[in-house]
Design an enzyme around this catalytic site. Structure first.
Site, PDB file in Angstrom:
ATOM      1  N   GLN A 132      36.010  31.399  48.596  1.00  0.00           N
ATOM      2  CA  GLN A 132      37.027  32.268  48.013  1.00  0.00           C
ATOM      3  C   GLN A 132      36.950  32.205  46.491  1.00  0.00           C
ATOM      4  OE1 GLN A 132      39.995  34.112  48.441  1.00  0.00           O
ATOM      5  NE2 GLN A 132      40.695  33.783  46.357  1.00  0.00           N
ATOM      6  N   THR A 133      36.984  33.361  45.829  1.00  0.00           N
ATOM      7  CA  THR A 133      37.042  33.357  44.366  1.00  0.00           C
ATOM      8  C   THR A 133      37.682  34.641  43.862  1.00  0.00           C
ATOM      9  OG1 THR A 133      35.750  33.150  42.324  1.00  0.00           O
ATOM     10  CG2 THR A 133      34.708  34.324  44.149  1.00  0.00           C
ATOM     11  N   ARG A 134      38.332  34.519  42.717  1.00  0.00           N
ATOM     12  CA  ARG A 134      38.857  35.690  42.007  1.00  0.00           C
ATOM     13  C   ARG A 134      38.350  35.684  40.569  1.00  0.00           C
ATOM     14  NH1 ARG A 134      43.151  32.144  40.172  1.00  0.00           N
ATOM     15  NH2 ARG A 134      43.645  33.124  38.184  1.00  0.00           N
ATOM     16  N   VAL A 153      54.390  62.372  18.576  1.00  0.00           N
ATOM     17  CA  VAL A 153      54.148  61.708  19.856  1.00  0.00           C
ATOM     18  C   VAL A 153      55.244  62.060  20.847  1.00  0.00           C
ATOM     19  CG1 VAL A 153      53.998  59.472  21.000  1.00  0.00           C
ATOM     20  CG2 VAL A 153      52.858  59.838  18.824  1.00  0.00           C
ATOM     21  N   HIS A 166      29.338  26.824  40.428  1.00  0.00           N
ATOM     22  CA  HIS A 166      29.782  27.401  41.702  1.00  0.00           C
ATOM     23  C   HIS A 166      28.613  27.567  42.665  1.00  0.00           C
ATOM     24  CE1 HIS A 166      32.726  28.921  38.647  1.00  0.00           C
ATOM     25  NE2 HIS A 166      33.568  28.447  39.546  1.00  0.00           N
ATOM     26  N   ARG A 211      64.580  56.509  26.286  1.00  0.00           N
ATOM     27  CA  ARG A 211      63.802  55.742  25.312  1.00  0.00           C
ATOM     28  C   ARG A 211      62.853  54.772  26.027  1.00  0.00           C
ATOM     29  NH1 ARG A 211      65.267  56.028  20.036  1.00  0.00           N
ATOM     30  NH2 ARG A 211      67.309  56.881  19.516  1.00  0.00           N
ATOM     31  N   ALA A 221      61.738  52.101  19.114  1.00  0.00           N
ATOM     32  CA  ALA A 221      61.737  50.996  20.092  1.00  0.00           C
ATOM     33  C   ALA A 221      62.850  50.000  19.803  1.00  0.00           C
ATOM     34  CB  ALA A 221      60.370  50.299  20.103  1.00  0.00           C
ATOM     35  N   HIS A 276      29.574  30.846  38.109  1.00  0.00           N
ATOM     36  CA  HIS A 276      28.569  30.301  37.211  1.00  0.00           C
ATOM     37  C   HIS A 276      27.710  29.293  37.969  1.00  0.00           C
ATOM     38  CE1 HIS A 276      30.495  32.392  33.916  1.00  0.00           C
ATOM     39  NE2 HIS A 276      31.650  31.926  34.345  1.00  0.00           N
ATOM     40  N   MET A 285      32.302  20.004  40.090  1.00  0.00           N
ATOM     41  CA  MET A 285      30.920  19.749  39.686  1.00  0.00           C
ATOM     42  C   MET A 285      30.835  19.573  38.171  1.00  0.00           C
ATOM     43  SD  MET A 285      29.479  19.916  42.664  1.00  0.00           S
ATOM     44  CE  MET A 285      27.724  20.042  42.343  1.00  0.00           C
ATOM     45  N   ARG A 333      40.579  22.607  44.439  1.00  0.00           N
ATOM     46  CA  ARG A 333      41.658  21.885  43.765  1.00  0.00           C
ATOM     47  C   ARG A 333      42.633  22.919  43.209  1.00  0.00           C
ATOM     48  NH1 ARG A 333      43.174  19.896  38.815  1.00  0.00           N
ATOM     49  NH2 ARG A 333      43.846  17.716  38.716  1.00  0.00           N
ATOM     50  N   ASP A 334      43.931  22.754  43.501  1.00  0.00           N
ATOM     51  CA  ASP A 334      44.963  23.723  43.106  1.00  0.00           C
ATOM     52  C   ASP A 334      44.560  25.129  43.551  1.00  0.00           C
ATOM     53  OD1 ASP A 334      47.382  24.555  42.034  1.00  0.00           O
ATOM     54  OD2 ASP A 334      46.559  24.893  40.036  1.00  0.00           O
ATOM     55  N   HIS A 335      44.177  25.261  44.794  1.00  0.00           N
ATOM     56  CA  HIS A 335      43.719  26.529  45.362  1.00  0.00           C
ATOM     57  C   HIS A 335      44.815  27.589  45.213  1.00  0.00           C
ATOM     58  CE1 HIS A 335      41.150  28.713  48.363  1.00  0.00           C
ATOM     59  NE2 HIS A 335      42.292  29.364  48.529  1.00  0.00           N
ATOM     60  N   ALA A 336      44.439  28.738  44.638  1.00  0.00           N
ATOM     61  CA  ALA A 336      45.354  29.879  44.457  1.00  0.00           C
ATOM     62  C   ALA A 336      46.608  29.504  43.671  1.00  0.00           C
ATOM     63  CB  ALA A 336      45.741  30.495  45.807  1.00  0.00           C
TER      64      ALA A 336
END
Length: 576
Positions: A199-201, A438, A208, A453, A480, A205, A335, A294-297
């Site tokens: 799994q990766t988001r 604008v 991995h 606004r 603003a 490199h 790693m 480690r600390d997945h998601a």
């Protein structure tokens, strides 16, 4: 020997309903419509293709309240840790006359195609605070999904089963978009008996590649690189860039070892629960093993500056449910690079005293932004080249200068002066978004109520983000007056402008007395007479910015001095 689906049967609703496809498509023409959000679209796709087996629709109140949120289980006892829900507003319910038993077409927000028909079981009001605490671990807006719950999710959920008409249509990376049934057939054709899913988001490199190869060899398995290409964490690298990176790194695997497939998942960043959910999804796609990191998601730090989840909470929860999951967890090994032997090794196996090298994600982003070299021991040339194409060095990135202040405070004059300076600097196109021009072009029908606004700032933010994404220097100068609108503008540019997400708020704090005294057009006088209503500084308060990057005042500084201070800020950040 691909894994059995969760619950024993792959709920491929597309295959199940194919024989009544024409009938369902015709029926959808006469039904009320719900246009899906991006998250709902991802969820529906994984419902109809079987990725969320055993689900056959969106959770009803019984599954949601008494089961998934509290116990990580559906009402029938099946393990399922994340609530898959379809949210609607009271206005939607009234407009569409939604009620139990009614059928409604679910449509793709991109092309308006009917994807499925939902038969409503019930309509219920969730406890979103409870959902945040139980599912995400805390009701803390620093968590992106808690923020999503608070700001994006509507007040009611609709539960019910769906009949599938068609899958969403994609035009990007089509050969890599496998359904669970297709990927299972692919594994069978290749005679892959054991498959380790990764799994990766994020971009991949060299480290991995090394850890996935080690995992495959340790389990005598093949590798499925299965990245998320639905909603991820705000600020993540866009999926187009990431997939090009994944394609580049696939050539680095031993021939026949690995395959790449894309997962249209909308992540919740729910840590331990999400790891269990990811394992279920990969099991449905046919994987037999799943790498849990480690600390997945994990979403990062909470409001107190601490991690939302413990580093090994996800691995522990997956281990707890391993008998039900029936997919073997492979712990992610951290790693590290050993320069003496030019190899990667698990950090906990490195002998004491041996030199190691690492580059953090923060340091990598810094090098990409500044153009600093990225060593070949960390990544591959093809990967770095792809990242640099999408993330140019700092002096080539777009940015937004957002000037806020009272009418006639001098912000328009400052904006025009900045336009001249940036054009003289060269290297970027320069776009000016100021004043009545604008307002007339983007929203000629709008007045000056607080809501109008806010909508105007939304439009300016959208245009500014798109221009900055393309590398432009954007100078916007709306009044603003409200902190809410300015915060929205900063978040929109920061999160949606890609490498151009550089936002600088300049408060032009010229006093009201000076603005009114030098008003040659008599606009303030008209507002004082009541000819103009909702005018900022007269009958509408200007909220002083809490987060201005620069504060200036034309009564204390000349326009050249102000412009120079802004240019110095940009030079300090490397943009000029």
């Amino acid at each position: 020997m691909s894994n059995l689906p969760h619950g024993g049967v792959l709920k491929d609703l597309l295959a199940r309903d194919e024989h009544i496809h024409d009938q369902l498509k015709e029926e959808a023409l006469s039904l009320p419509d719900i246009i899906l959000t991006e998250r709902q679209l991802c969820d529906l796709e994984l419902i109809v293709n079987g990725g969320f087996s055993p689900l056959e629709g969106f959770l009803n109140e019984r599954d949601y309240n008494s089961s998934v949120v509290d116990t990580l289980r559906l009402a029938d006892g099946t393990l399922f840790p994340i609530p898959i829900t379809l949210d609607v507003s009271q206005a939607d319910i009234d407009r569409l006359s939604l009620a139990p038993g009614k059928r409604v077409a679910l449509r793709d927000p991109r092309d308006d195609e009917a994807l499925a028909i939902l038969t409503i079981d019930d309509i219920y009001k969730p406890d979103r605070v409870k959902e945040a605490i139980n599912v995400l671990g805390a009701d803390d807006p620093a968590h992106p999904s808690v923020k999503y719950l608070r700001t994006k999710i509507k007040e009611f959920y609709i539960g019910g089963s769906v009949s599938a008409i068609q899958a969403p249509t994609y035009f990007d990376y089509v050969p890599l978009r496998y359904t669970p049934a297709e990927l299972r057939a692919h594994f069978k054709k290749l005679a892959w008996r054991k498959v380790v899913a990764f799994q990766t988001r994020n971009p991949m490199h060299r480290a991995h590649r090394e850890l996935t190869v080690r995992a495959a060899r340790a389990h005598q398995a093949n590798i499925l690189i299965h990245p998320v290409v639905g909603l991820t964490k705000p600020g993540d690298v866009d999926h187009y860039t990431r997939v090009r990176v994944y394609e580049a790194i696939m050539d680095r695997y031993p021939h026949g070892m690995a395959a790449l497939a894309l997962l249209p998942l909308a992540m919740r960043m729910a840590g331990p629960r999400e790891a269990v959910w990811h394992a279920i999804v990969r099991k449905n796609y046919g994987a037999t093993h799943f790498i849990v990191g480690r600390d997945h998601a994990g979403p990062g730090k909470n409001s107190a500056g601490r991690d939302f989840y413990g580093p090994y909470d996800a691995q522990e929860l997956v281990t707890k449910y391993r008998e039900e999951l029936r997919i073997e967890m492979v712990p992610f090994q951290q790693m590290t690079y050993l320069p003496a032997t030019d190899e990667y090794m698990p950090a906990d196996e490195v002998p004491k005293g041996v030199q190691t090298l690492d580059i953090s994600g923060t340091e990598l982003r810094r090098r990409l932004k500044t153009g600093a070299p990225i060593p070949d021991w960390f990544s591959y040339d093809a990967v770095v080249r792809t990242l640099r194409e999408s993330y140019p060095p700092r002096d080539k990135q777009g940015f937004v200068i957002f000037l806020t202040g009272l009418y006639n405070s001098g912000k328009d004059t400052i904006a025009r002066a900045l336009e001249n300076v940036f054009n003289q600097e060269g290297g970027r196109s320069v776009s000016l978004l100021i004043g009545d021009t604008v307002h007339h072009e983007l929203a000629p029908e709008h007045g000056f109520t607080r809501i109008e606004r806010h909508e105007h700032i939304q439009r300016i933010s959208f245009v500014a983000a798109e221009l900055a994404r393309a590398g432009a220097a954007v100078i916007a100068a709306p009044v603003a007056p409200h902190q809410e609108g300015r915060t929205l503008a900063r978040e929109h540019v920061t999160h949606l402008a890609g490498p151009g997400g550089n936002f600088f708020l300049v408060h032009v704090a010229t006093p009201l007395e000076h603005c009114e005294r030098t008003d040659r057009r008599g606009v303030y006088a008209s507002a004082r007479r009541g000819d103009i209503t909702g005018f900022v500084g007269v009958d509408e308060e200007f909220e002083t910015p809490k987060d201005a990057d620069v504060t200036v005042d034309v009564t204390a500084q000349s326009i050249p001095e102000i412009v120079h201070s802004i240019v110095l800020l940009l030079e300090t950040t490397g943009l000029l």
